[in-house]
Design a protein around this motif. Structure first.
Motif, PDB file in Angstrom:
ATOM      1  N   ARG A 200       0.838  -1.204   0.000  1.00 17.53           N
ATOM      2  CA  ARG A 200       0.000   0.000   0.000  1.00 17.53           C
ATOM      3  C   ARG A 200       0.874   1.255   0.000  1.00 17.53           C
ATOM      4  NH1 ARG A 200      -4.536   1.462   4.640  1.00 17.53           N
ATOM      5  NH2 ARG A 200      -5.239   3.442   3.722  1.00 17.53           N
ATOM      6  N   GLY A 201       1.964   1.218   0.762  1.00 22.06           N
ATOM      7  CA  GLY A 201       2.868   2.365   0.812  1.00 22.06           C
ATOM      8  C   GLY A 201       3.538   2.625  -0.513  1.00 22.06           C
ATOM      9  N   ARG A 202       3.939   1.553  -1.224  1.00 24.18           N
ATOM     10  CA  ARG A 202       4.565   1.738  -2.537  1.00 24.18           C
ATOM     11  C   ARG A 202       3.574   2.327  -3.532  1.00 24.18           C
ATOM     12  NH1 ARG A 202       6.911  -3.223  -1.234  1.00 24.18           N
ATOM     13  NH2 ARG A 202       5.459  -4.370  -2.586  1.00 24.18           N
ATOM     14  N   ALA A 203       2.354   1.841  -3.506  1.00 27.33           N
ATOM     15  CA  ALA A 203       1.339   2.387  -4.414  1.00 27.33           C
ATOM     16  C   ALA A 203       1.084   3.856  -4.123  1.00 27.33           C
ATOM     17  CB  ALA A 203       0.049   1.579  -4.297  1.00 27.33           C
ATOM     18  N   ARG A 204       1.145   4.209  -2.840  1.00 28.98           N
ATOM     19  CA  ARG A 204       0.902   5.612  -2.472  1.00 28.98           C
ATOM     20  C   ARG A 204       2.021   6.520  -2.972  1.00 28.98           C
ATOM     21  NH1 ARG A 204      -2.093   9.092  -0.498  1.00 28.98           N
ATOM     22  NH2 ARG A 204      -1.442  10.763   0.916  1.00 28.98           N
ATOM     23  N   LEU A 205       3.246   5.997  -3.043  1.00 26.63           N
ATOM     24  CA  LEU A 205       4.328   6.802  -3.606  1.00 26.63           C
ATOM     25  C   LEU A 205       3.969   7.263  -5.010  1.00 26.63           C
ATOM     26  CD1 LEU A 205       7.537   4.801  -2.559  1.00 26.63           C
ATOM     27  CD2 LEU A 205       6.707   6.948  -1.578  1.00 26.63           C
ATOM     28  N   GLY A 206       3.441   6.350  -5.824  1.00 27.33           N
ATOM     29  CA  GLY A 206       3.066   6.716  -7.184  1.00 27.33           C
ATOM     30  C   GLY A 206       1.906   7.689  -7.232  1.00 27.33           C
ATOM     31  N   THR A 207       0.927   7.500  -6.348  1.00 26.32           N
ATOM     32  CA  THR A 207      -0.243   8.378  -6.326  1.00 26.32           C
ATOM     33  C   THR A 207       0.128   9.800  -5.938  1.00 26.32           C
ATOM     34  OG1 THR A 207      -1.684   6.521  -5.746  1.00 26.32           O
ATOM     35  CG2 THR A 207      -2.515   8.737  -5.290  1.00 26.32           C
ATOM     36  N   VAL A 208       0.913   9.920  -4.863  1.00 29.66           N
ATOM     37  CA  VAL A 208       1.319  11.254  -4.403  1.00 29.66           C
ATOM     38  C   VAL A 208       2.191  11.942  -5.436  1.00 29.66           C
ATOM     39  CG1 VAL A 208       2.665  12.504  -2.666  1.00 29.66           C
ATOM     40  CG2 VAL A 208       1.096  10.695  -1.958  1.00 29.66           C
ATOM     41  N   LEU A 209       3.126  11.211  -6.013  1.00 29.54           N
ATOM     42  CA  LEU A 209       4.014  11.813  -7.001  1.00 29.54           C
ATOM     43  C   LEU A 209       3.236  12.274  -8.230  1.00 29.54           C
ATOM     44  CD1 LEU A 209       6.810  12.624  -7.894  1.00 29.54           C
ATOM     45  CD2 LEU A 209       7.224  10.257  -8.620  1.00 29.54           C
ATOM     46  N   THR A 210       2.256  11.506  -8.654  1.00 31.11           N
ATOM     47  CA  THR A 210       1.425  11.930  -9.794  1.00 31.11           C
ATOM     48  C   THR A 210       0.760  13.266  -9.503  1.00 31.11           C
ATOM     49  OG1 THR A 210       1.023   9.661 -10.550  1.00 31.11           O
ATOM     50  CG2 THR A 210      -0.576  11.334 -11.217  1.00 31.11           C
ATOM     51  N   GLY A 211       0.231  13.427  -8.289  1.00 31.53           N
ATOM     52  CA  GLY A 211      -0.410  14.683  -7.917  1.00 31.53           C
ATOM     53  C   GLY A 211       0.553  15.845  -7.870  1.00 31.53           C
ATOM     54  N   LEU A 212       1.760  15.619  -7.350  1.00 25.95           N
ATOM     55  CA  LEU A 212       2.743  16.700  -7.266  1.00 25.95           C
ATOM     56  C   LEU A 212       3.237  17.113  -8.643  1.00 25.95           C
ATOM     57  CD1 LEU A 212       4.863  15.679  -4.149  1.00 25.95           C
ATOM     58  CD2 LEU A 212       2.862  17.166  -4.280  1.00 25.95           C
ATOM     59  N   LEU A 213       3.399  16.144  -9.532  1.00 22.16           N
ATOM     60  CA  LEU A 213       3.820  16.481 -10.897  1.00 22.16           C
ATOM     61  C   LEU A 213       2.745  17.280 -11.623  1.00 22.16           C
ATOM     62  CD1 LEU A 213       5.567  13.159 -11.969  1.00 22.16           C
ATOM     63  CD2 LEU A 213       6.656  15.325 -11.338  1.00 22.16           C
ATOM     64  N   ALA A 214       1.475  16.993 -11.320  1.00 19.43           N
ATOM     65  CA  ALA A 214       0.389  17.785 -11.904  1.00 19.43           C
ATOM     66  C   ALA A 214       0.465  19.230 -11.424  1.00 19.43           C
ATOM     67  CB  ALA A 214      -0.956  17.165 -11.548  1.00 19.43           C
ATOM     68  N   LEU A 215       0.735  19.435 -10.130  1.00 16.30           N
ATOM     69  CA  LEU A 215       0.895  20.800  -9.613  1.00 16.30           C
ATOM     70  C   LEU A 215       2.053  21.506 -10.297  1.00 16.30           C
ATOM     71  CD1 LEU A 215       0.432  20.387  -5.738  1.00 16.30           C
ATOM     72  CD2 LEU A 215      -1.156  21.471  -7.346  1.00 16.30           C
ATOM     73  N   LEU A 216       3.137  20.774 -10.501  1.00 16.07           N
ATOM     74  CA  LEU A 216       4.305  21.350 -11.167  1.00 16.07           C
ATOM     75  C   LEU A 216       3.955  21.763 -12.591  1.00 16.07           C
ATOM     76  CD1 LEU A 216       7.345  21.804 -10.500  1.00 16.07           C
ATOM     77  CD2 LEU A 216       7.788  19.632 -11.646  1.00 16.07           C
ATOM     78  N   ALA A 217       3.244  20.901 -13.300  1.00 13.04           N
ATOM     79  CA  ALA A 217       2.866  21.202 -14.683  1.00 13.04           C
ATOM     80  C   ALA A 217       1.926  22.396 -14.768  1.00 13.04           C
ATOM     81  CB  ALA A 217       2.212  19.971 -15.315  1.00 13.04           C
ATOM     82  N   GLU A 218       1.130  22.600 -13.717  1.00 14.53           N
ATOM     83  CA  GLU A 218       0.186  23.727 -13.695  1.00 14.53           C
ATOM     84  C   GLU A 218       0.838  25.017 -13.226  1.00 14.53           C
ATOM     85  OE1 GLU A 218      -2.703  22.133 -11.044  1.00 14.53           O
ATOM     86  OE2 GLU A 218      -3.386  20.600 -12.471  1.00 14.53           O
ATOM     87  N   GLY A 219       2.112  24.978 -12.920  1.00 14.78           N
ATOM     88  CA  GLY A 219       2.812  26.176 -12.463  1.00 14.78           C
ATOM     89  C   GLY A 219       2.590  26.500 -11.008  1.00 14.78           C
ATOM     90  N   GLU A 220       2.037  25.545 -10.232  1.00 16.93           N
ATOM     91  CA  GLU A 220       1.743  25.774  -8.821  1.00 16.93           C
ATOM     92  C   GLU A 220       2.937  25.482  -7.922  1.00 16.93           C
ATOM     93  OE1 GLU A 220      -1.145  27.030  -7.532  1.00 16.93           O
ATOM     94  OE2 GLU A 220      -1.636  27.418  -9.635  1.00 16.93           O
ATOM     95  N   LEU A 221       3.953  24.845  -8.462  1.00 16.72           N
ATOM     96  CA  LEU A 221       5.179  24.582  -7.717  1.00 16.72           C
ATOM     97  C   LEU A 221       6.374  25.015  -8.546  1.00 16.72           C
ATOM     98  CD1 LEU A 221       4.758  20.979  -6.193  1.00 16.72           C
ATOM     99  CD2 LEU A 221       4.681  23.150  -4.961  1.00 16.72           C
ATOM    100  N   ASP A 222       7.394  25.507  -7.868  1.00 18.39           N
ATOM    101  CA  ASP A 222       8.662  25.851  -8.509  1.00 18.39           C
ATOM    102  C   ASP A 222       9.591  24.643  -8.377  1.00 18.39           C
ATOM    103  OD1 ASP A 222      11.195  26.795  -9.186  1.00 18.39           O
ATOM    104  OD2 ASP A 222      10.907  28.732  -8.213  1.00 18.39           O
ATOM    105  N   PRO A 223      10.098  24.086  -9.483  1.00 15.41           N
ATOM    106  CA  PRO A 223      10.986  22.926  -9.377  1.00 15.41           C
ATOM    107  C   PRO A 223      12.356  23.258  -8.814  1.00 15.41           C
ATOM    108  CG  PRO A 223      10.898  23.672 -11.641  1.00 15.41           C
ATOM    109  CD  PRO A 223       9.860  24.469 -10.888  1.00 15.41           C
ATOM    110  N   MET A 224      12.678  24.535  -8.746  1.00 16.17           N
ATOM    111  CA  MET A 224      13.957  24.994  -8.177  1.00 16.17           C
ATOM    112  C   MET A 224      15.142  24.341  -8.877  1.00 16.17           C
ATOM    113  SD  MET A 224      12.844  24.791  -4.151  1.00 16.17           S
ATOM    114  CE  MET A 224      12.614  23.003  -4.290  1.00 16.17           C
ATOM    115  N   LEU A 225      15.041  24.173 -10.184  1.00 14.77           N
ATOM    116  CA  LEU A 225      16.097  23.532 -10.959  1.00 14.77           C
ATOM    117  C   LEU A 225      17.310  24.448 -11.044  1.00 14.77           C
ATOM    118  CD1 LEU A 225      17.050  21.181 -12.748  1.00 14.77           C
ATOM    119  CD2 LEU A 225      15.939  22.322 -14.684  1.00 14.77           C
ATOM    120  N   ALA A 226      18.388  24.059 -10.400  1.00 10.17           N
ATOM    121  CA  ALA A 226      19.606  24.868 -10.407  1.00 10.17           C
ATOM    122  C   ALA A 226      20.328  24.742 -11.737  1.00 10.17           C
ATOM    123  CB  ALA A 226      20.525  24.446  -9.265  1.00 10.17           C
TER     124      ALA A 226
END
Length: 326
Positions: free
Chosen positions: A271-297
């Motif tokens: 269950r924990g491994r599956a949640r890693l994928g679920t949470v990461l999918t949501g965070l990547l969506a926020l990143l794509a929408e411009g809601e997060l700064d990736p802070m890429l140096a």
């Protein structure tokens, strides 16, 4: 395939380029053609002491973004040609290579149009900060949050998540990074090089202290930061547990949360491994929408990774450095 390998535990300047066989996925796994892989402190830390389960020569790199190249038996949720991201298992060969293997259950979908280098900044640092700020500390509007190292990967994402939740954010940073962390959402910045951090945080909160601390420095730092909590406050430790014997019982009554994303692998938690994928999918969506700064140096080539890891070990890097396959 080309890979950056470690022949024995040691410093990252001992990493070397080598040719390794392209791995074949087993049941439940996929093979990923690596497009990008971010650097993390855990890379140089693991290089120093090694992992008993490692196949030598070892390959570091946890934050992988790439294209599914082959699938093992029983894999249905992803297919060849799909762009995915994942947080790797520290016990197996990672993403500083042209190909790597992944448990299909942990894979996240990378939104169309999101650059691989930007996506690779999120898995370890982004999910660690999300678990600390959102899932464990449950930071909300009106809270005051203290984040150590706001210019770093975990710290920078923690500042952003706390600010998005409506909290007042205080963080530490050097003077040259003050504007950067304020742009991420910090309201107050304490220069850890020139100021007494605990005294300054107390001053900024009128002596009350903060509702939550995200500490990504060390066990000693986490222990010191118990002193800046308001009664009933919470602390999330990323890099070492605080010593609770420094706090008298039935007084401050802090809650302490240890953040360890890799436990989903180490403890065999499906269950924990599956949640890693679920949470990461949501965070990547926020990143794509411009809601997060990736802070890429910066993006670097594979052969530049050893020097960059040595630089990262000096704790002076702002944001995230990412290996991009060229």
């Amino acid at each position: 395939m080309r890979a950056l390998v470690l022949d024995q535990p040691g410093t990252c300047d001992a990493l070397r380029l080598a040719d390794l066989p392209i791995p074949e996925p087993e049941a439940g796994q996929v093979r990923v053609r690596v497009e990008a892989c971010a650097l993390n402190p855990s890379d140089y830390q693991r290089a120093a002491y090694g992992i008993s389960e490692w196949e030598w020569p070892a390959v570091l790199g946890l934050d992988v973004v790439g294209v599914v190249d082959a699938v093992g038996e029983g894999v249905r949720r992803v297919g060849v040609g799909q762009r995915v991201a994942h947080l790797g298992d520290i016990r197996v060969r990672g993403g500083f290579a042209e190909y790597t293997l992944a448990d299909a259950s942990v894979l996240a979908t990378v939104p169309d149009g999101l650059e691989p280098a930007a996506a690779a900044t999120v898995p370890a640092a982004g999910m660690t900060a999300y678990q600390a700020v959102v899932e464990r500390l449950r930071v909300g509007r009106g809270d005051t949050v203290f984040v150590t190292g706001g210019a770093g990967g975990v710290g920078g994402f923690a500042v952003q998540f706390a600010a998005r939740a409506g909290a007042r954010v205080i963080t530490t940073a050097s003077a040259r990074n003050t504007a950067h962390v304020k742009a991420l959402g910090a309201e107050e910045v304490v220069d850890y090089r020139t100021e007494d951090v605990s005294a300054r945080v107390r001053e900024l909160t009128g002596g009350r202290g903060v509702d939550a601390v995200v500490d990504a420095i060390s066990s000693g730092s986490a222990t010191s930061n118990l002193a800046v909590l308001a009664p009933g406050g919470g602390l999330a430790s990323i890099a070492g547990r605080p010593d609770l014997t420094t706090v008298p019982p039935f007084g401050l009554a802090p809650s302490v949360h240890e953040i360890a994303l890799g436990s989903a692998y180490l403890l065999g938690d499906d269950r924990g491994r599956a949640r890693l994928g679920t949470v990461l999918t949501g965070l990547l969506a926020l990143l794509a929408e411009g809601e997060l700064d990736p802070m890429l140096a910066r993006a670097i080539a594979l052969e530049e990774v050893p020097d960059a890891l040595v630089e990262l070990s000096g704790r002076g890097v702002r944001g995230k450095i990412v290996y991009v396959h060229r």
